[in-house]
Structure formats: structure tokens, C-alpha cells
Design a protein around this motif. Structure first.
Motif, PDB file in Angstrom:
ATOM      1  N   THR A 216      34.153  39.490  36.836  1.00  0.00           N
ATOM      2  CA  THR A 216      35.514  39.834  36.395  1.00  0.00           C
ATOM      3  C   THR A 216      35.936  38.968  35.225  1.00  0.00           C
ATOM      4  O   THR A 216      36.463  39.466  34.222  1.00  0.00           O
TER       5      THR A 216
ATOM      6  N   GLU B  55      35.136  48.598  35.029  1.00  0.00           N
ATOM      7  CA  GLU B  55      35.028  47.582  36.077  1.00  0.00           C
ATOM      8  C   GLU B  55      36.394  47.050  36.492  1.00  0.00           C
ATOM      9  O   GLU B  55      36.628  46.766  37.669  1.00  0.00           O
ATOM     10  N   LEU B  56      37.293  46.902  35.512  1.00  0.00           N
ATOM     11  CA  LEU B  56      38.568  46.243  35.782  1.00  0.00           C
ATOM     12  C   LEU B  56      39.645  47.172  36.335  1.00  0.00           C
ATOM     13  O   LEU B  56      40.475  46.740  37.142  1.00  0.00           O
TER      14      LEU B  56
ATOM     15  N   LEU C 282      40.196  47.202  40.041  1.00  0.00           N
ATOM     16  CA  LEU C 282      40.675  45.923  40.559  1.00  0.00           C
ATOM     17  C   LEU C 282      42.180  45.769  40.398  1.00  0.00           C
ATOM     18  O   LEU C 282      42.827  45.078  41.193  1.00  0.00           O
TER      19      LEU C 282
ATOM     20  N   ALA D 116      40.188  34.629  37.904  1.00  0.00           N
ATOM     21  CA  ALA D 116      39.813  36.051  37.883  1.00  0.00           C
ATOM     22  C   ALA D 116      41.039  36.917  38.169  1.00  0.00           C
ATOM     23  O   ALA D 116      41.240  37.951  37.527  1.00  0.00           O
TER      24      ALA D 116
ATOM     25  N   ILE E  96      42.775  39.783  35.715  1.00  0.00           N
ATOM     26  CA  ILE E  96      43.123  41.150  36.126  1.00  0.00           C
ATOM     27  C   ILE E  96      44.589  41.432  35.794  1.00  0.00           C
ATOM     28  O   ILE E  96      44.926  42.513  35.275  1.00  0.00           O
TER      29      ILE E  96
END
Length: 150
Positions: free
Chosen positions: A23, A31-32, A35, A65, A69
Motif C-alpha cells: 500500500t 489496488e487502492l 482499500l 499505510a 489510503i
């Protein structure tokens, strides 16, 4: 195929550590994005998890991390994640095309770098140090460009 979300929610220390580093280093919305919506759930699931860490707490890296995010969710530039973590080597960031190193001090373990983000133009003073491991402290300075400004 397991995702970063699966790793964060697994309760398995090594999987959570893998997910937090992925992350921190990611610039991939694919990918993010998952999250962002799951961040409260990830926080709850990892709150009592002891991630260890010999020199620096991996739980502090987990918090970083989470900050990344949140910054991504809030539309901040990728470079907003540099301050607060000591693992971003300016040379590697430049090789990846993320920043430009405009100048450095004399080479040595205690160097300084004058860097600029290639996305938003944010300028950073970066101090390199060494105590059990090499680290880099990123301090933002100057004016950055607004979106769409050249």
C-alpha cells in the motif's frame, strides 16, 4: 488470487505487513480503491495486532499505510505520503519517475537532496541519515502547482 484487502483482513502478521508495504509503495488505483471503502473495517481488524519491528514499529508503518489510503481518498498527490516515513530513497523515487533530484550535497551517509515531485511540483528538502539503517526524512517546502497548472 488474494488481494491487499484480503491480506489486511487476514489477521496474519506476515500478510498484513506485506499489505502495508504494498500500500505504501502503490500508485495503482486498482489496488487502492478497494482499500478506501474498507478502511474502517481494516482499522478494526488490525487494531490489536502486534506487527513487531526491531528498529521501528511495523504498527507505525501500518498507520502510515492508513494515512496513504486517506490521502489517496482525498485526492492528494502521491508525494503527500513521503513525510512521516523514513524508507523513501530519493534515488529510487527518481528512477521510478516520481520525483526529480535537482541537487544534492556532497556524497556520504549524511546527504541532503533538493527534490521535486513530477506530478504536482511539490518541493522537498530530504535529509539522509544512518543509524542501524539508512533513512530519508522528507520535508515539504515551497509552492506546488494546482491541478491543471503548468
Amino acid at each position: 488470487m488474494t488481494t491487499l484487502l484480503d491480506d489486511f483482513l487476514s489477521g496474519d502478521r506476515s500478510r498484513v505487513i506485506h499489505a502495508l508495504w504494498q500500500t505504501i509503495g502503490s500508485r495503482d488505483p486498482g489496488e487502492l480503491d478497494p482499500l478506501v471503502a474498507a478502511l474502517p473495517r481494516i482499522r478494526r481488524q488490525t487494531t490489536a495486532l502486534d506487527l513487531g519491528g526491531m528498529i521501528y514499529s511495523n504498527n507505525a508503518h501500518l498507520e502510515h499505510a492508513f494515512t496513504k489510503i486517506e490521502q489517496y481518498r482525498d485526492g492528494k498527490c502521491w508525494c503527500a505520503a513521503y513525510p512521516g516515513i523514513l524508507t523513501n530513497d530519493p534515488r529510487k523515487e527518481e528512477a521510478a519517475g516520481h520525483i526529480v533530484i535537482r541537487s544534492t550535497s556532497e556524497p556520504g551517509w549524511s546527504m541532503t537532496y533538493d527534490c521535486e515531485c513530477t506530478v504536482c511540483g511539490q518541493e522537498f528538502d530530504v535529509e539522509q541519515g544512518d543509524h542501524h539503517f539508512t533513512w530519508w526524512n522528507w520535508v515539504p517546502r515551497g509552492r506546488k502547482r494546482r491541478r491543471g497548472e503548468v
